[in-house]
Design an enzyme around this catalytic site. Structure first.
Site, PDB file in Angstrom:
ATOM      1  N   ASP A  88       0.845  -1.219   0.011  1.00 61.20           N
ATOM      2  CA  ASP A  88       0.163  -0.084  -0.114  1.00 61.20           C
ATOM      3  C   ASP A  88       0.815   1.247   0.005  1.00 61.20           C
ATOM      4  OD1 ASP A  88       1.037  -0.400   2.613  1.00 61.20           O
ATOM      5  OD2 ASP A  88      -0.725   0.860   3.384  1.00 61.20           O
ATOM      6  N   GLU A 153      -0.186  -0.797   5.693  1.00 63.97           N
ATOM      7  CA  GLU A 153       1.103  -0.300   6.627  1.00 63.97           C
ATOM      8  C   GLU A 153       0.851   1.364   6.910  1.00 63.97           C
ATOM      9  OE1 GLU A 153       4.913   1.118   7.697  1.00 63.97           O
ATOM     10  OE2 GLU A 153       3.833   1.679   6.106  1.00 63.97           O
TER      11      GLU A 153
HETATM   12  N1  BES Z   1       8.754   2.890   5.208  1.00 65.02           N
HETATM   13  C1  BES Z   1       8.313   3.840   6.133  1.00 65.02           C
HETATM   14  C2  BES Z   1       9.260   4.133   7.499  1.00 65.02           C
HETATM   15  C3  BES Z   1      10.507   4.730   7.577  1.00 65.02           C
HETATM   16  C4  BES Z   1      10.302   5.984   7.510  1.00 65.02           C
HETATM   17  C5  BES Z   1      11.555   4.045   7.149  1.00 65.02           C
HETATM   18  C6  BES Z   1      11.455   6.730   7.198  1.00 65.02           C
HETATM   19  C7  BES Z   1      12.758   4.932   6.900  1.00 65.02           C
HETATM   20  C8  BES Z   1      12.746   6.117   6.912  1.00 65.02           C
HETATM   21  C9  BES Z   1       7.026   3.153   6.717  1.00 65.02           C
HETATM   22  O1  BES Z   1       6.167   2.954   5.477  1.00 65.02           O
HETATM   23  C10 BES Z   1       6.187   4.318   7.484  1.00 65.02           C
HETATM   24  O2  BES Z   1       5.750   5.385   6.711  1.00 65.02           O
HETATM   25  N2  BES Z   1       6.058   4.137   8.827  1.00 65.02           N
HETATM   26  C11 BES Z   1       5.260   5.189   9.195  1.00 65.02           C
HETATM   27  C12 BES Z   1       4.401   4.157  10.672  1.00 65.02           C
HETATM   28  C13 BES Z   1       3.306   4.714  11.101  1.00 65.02           C
HETATM   29  C14 BES Z   1       2.157   4.852  10.051  1.00 65.02           C
HETATM   30  C15 BES Z   1       2.898   3.880  12.199  1.00 65.02           C
HETATM   31  C16 BES Z   1       5.931   6.215  10.038  1.00 65.02           C
HETATM   32  O3  BES Z   1       7.112   6.220  10.381  1.00 65.02           O
HETATM   33  O4  BES Z   1       5.339   7.284  10.232  1.00 65.02           O
HETATM   34 MN    MN Z   2       7.412   1.931   4.328  1.00 62.73          MN
HETATM   35 MN    MN Z   3       5.423   4.986   4.578  1.00 63.52          MN
END
Ligand code: BES
Ligand code: MN
Ligand code: MN
Length: 454
Positions: A88, A153
């Site tokens: 997603d 996610e």
């Molecule tokens: N892939 C990201 C996490 C990430 C962010 C990795 C920055 C490396 C650098 C993931 O898809 C994401 O966006 N996570 C959210 C999680 C939340 C919605 C619980 C985040 O970090 O905001």
């Molecule tokens: Mn991600």
């Molecule tokens: Mn993300």
């Protein structure tokens, strides 16, 4: 391994073309209008893996968006790798800031532009292409392989933990591998050993029972926007520390080793700030900007609204004010405890002129994984093979809550081997992924599977 690497190299442009097909499906999970597209993406991935010879690949209904489970069993003597990714994507808004349409992938200057190019379709697809490279050469991967690909996610992973519990048997493995993070810098390989957690809340204040004339009532009736602004301002002190009672109680301090490693990383405060158009960084007293951005807990207002926000001026004393607030957490803070603590702050400090409405949203646990496991060693070796230098072990500021779930529910550690860059504009307009990094990722995964399998 040589053959698989050669196959991947010979099929570079096919792989990119196929990734473009995946990126054309707008799998925006948070918007119900796109539910059909999210389903279509799950079906596409399952069909694609099946066509590559995966013994089992199916999109399973969860009550929300489907989860794609796949499995290719080779030999009970081999270790089993569970690959996690999410298919997603974030909404593409604001659309007018994109230089090309978000779901019409295009290559410009070695970068592939599209929503999801890096986060996370491009990165999960590297694992599928590594699988293909083995299937088309040696006929089987060098490990037993499982895939769990999520479609929620970016909107809170509502059904994931339950799904993992319900399918614990099918998901049994030796290690989880995830490519959903970034390299420390271009050409600077890194393996992520720390992720932050998250606690997200929405706070509303109601003052008068309706919007009022600010001349008639202003000066005698308290204003909820003013009151909320005071409350938010009070959440940080002069040292940019968070003032919530007990907020830091469970924070595992950075070790002196970690701090030394971070100081050794190629990181320039001024350049980093300049890249986002600010003249200075701002960090909790006693910590560097890099430490502040990945290894210390934070509190940020994500949105604030109320009153009149349209064109022109309207003299109004509003009835309501709202804010969305996120806190990035570090081990051993828990989203439940921190949510209770910020609730207590608002309850204790809301003036008697206001009614408070406090809504917890979603959350997730931060993690620190052991950097001295055989899987970590294989991952480090794999990156040496691709980049010619040993990777740094780094912590990142973002969150991947499932990593803590895998540990808690299945007892599994994760290897976070990502190939994005902070500059890839994930969640922003003009998200992109370096085509070189896409191929480096595939090669590194081929090397990792080979090393870990032996
Ligand atoms: N892939 C990201 C996490 C990430 C962010 C990795 C920055 C490396 C650098 C993931 O898809 C994401 O966006 N996570 C959210 C999680 C939340 C919605 C619980 C985040 O970090 O905001
Ligand atoms: Mn991600
Ligand atoms: Mn993300």
């Amino acid at each position: 391994m040589k053959n698989a690497l050669a196959y991947a190299d010979a099929h570079r442009s096919n792989f990119v073309d196929e990734l473009k097909t995946l990126l054309r499906i707008p799998s925006v999970s948070t918007d119900p209008a796109f539910a059909g597209e999210v389903q279509r993406t799950a079906d596409y991935l399952a069909d694609h893996m099946k066509a590559l010879g995966m013994q089992r690949a199916e999109a399973i209904d969860t009550g929300g968006h489907p989860i794609v489970l796949a499995e290719h069993f080779v030999d009970p003597a081999l270790p089993t790798v569970l690959v996690y990714g999410h298919y997603d994507v974030q909404p593409p808004d604001p659309l007018d800031l994109w230089h090309s349409p978000p779901f019409e992938p295009v290559e410009r200057d070695g970068l592939l532009y599209a929503r999801g190019a890096c986060d996370d379709k491009g990165q999960l697809f590297m694992h599928i292409k590594a699988f293909e490279a083995f299937m088309k050469t040696t006929g089987q991967p060098p490990v037993n392989l499982k895939f769990i690909l999520e479609g929620e996610e970016e909107c809170g992973s509502k059904h994931l933990a339950g799904f993992i519990s319900d399918h614990a048997d099918e998901l049994r493995a030796d290690i989880v591998v995830i490519s959903d993070t970034a390299l420390f810098a271009p050409g600077v390989p890194s393996i992520t050993y720390g992720l932050r957690g998250l606690a997200y809340v929405e706070v509303s204040l109601t003052g008068p029972n309706r919007d009022l004339h600010s001349g008639t009532y202003g000066g005698a009736i308290d204003n909820p926007i003013n009151a909320l602004a005071r409350l938010i301002a009070g959440l940080h002190d002069q040292d940019h520390r968070i003032t919530i009672d007990g907020f830091y109680d469970d924070v595992i301090p950075l070790t002196s080793d970690e701090r030394a490693t971070m100081r050794a990383l190629p990181f320039n405060d001024e350049e980093w700030a300049a890249d986002v158009g600010v003249s200075h960084t701002r960090t909790e007293a006693g910590f560097s900007a890099l430490e502040g951005s990945c290894a210390r807990p934070t509190l940020d207002c994500n949105g604030i609204w109320g009153g009149y926000t349209g064109e022109g001026a309207k003299t109004v004393l509003p009835s309501k004010a709202h804010a969305k607030i996120s806190m990035r957490l570090v081990p051993d803070q828990t989203p439940e405890d921190i949510t209770n603590k910020i609730r207590a702050y608002f309850e204790a400090n809301t003036p008697c002129t206001m009614k408070l409405d406090f809504k917890p949203m979603h959350g997730g646990h931060g993690v620190l994984v052991d950097t001295h496991s055989p899987a970590m060693e294989a991952a480090a070796e794999a990156l040496v093979g691709t980049y010619g230098k040993r990777p740094f072990f780094t912590r990142i500021g973002g969150s991947i809550p499932v990593v803590a779930d895998f540990k808690r529910i299945l007892g599994l550690d994760s290897v976070l081997m990502g190939f994005g860059l902070d500059s890839d504009a994930i969640h922003s307009p003009n998200e992109h992924f370096g085509i070189d990094r896409f191929h480096e990722g595939i090669a590194s995964i081929i090397r990792f599977m080979t090393l870990y399998g032996s």
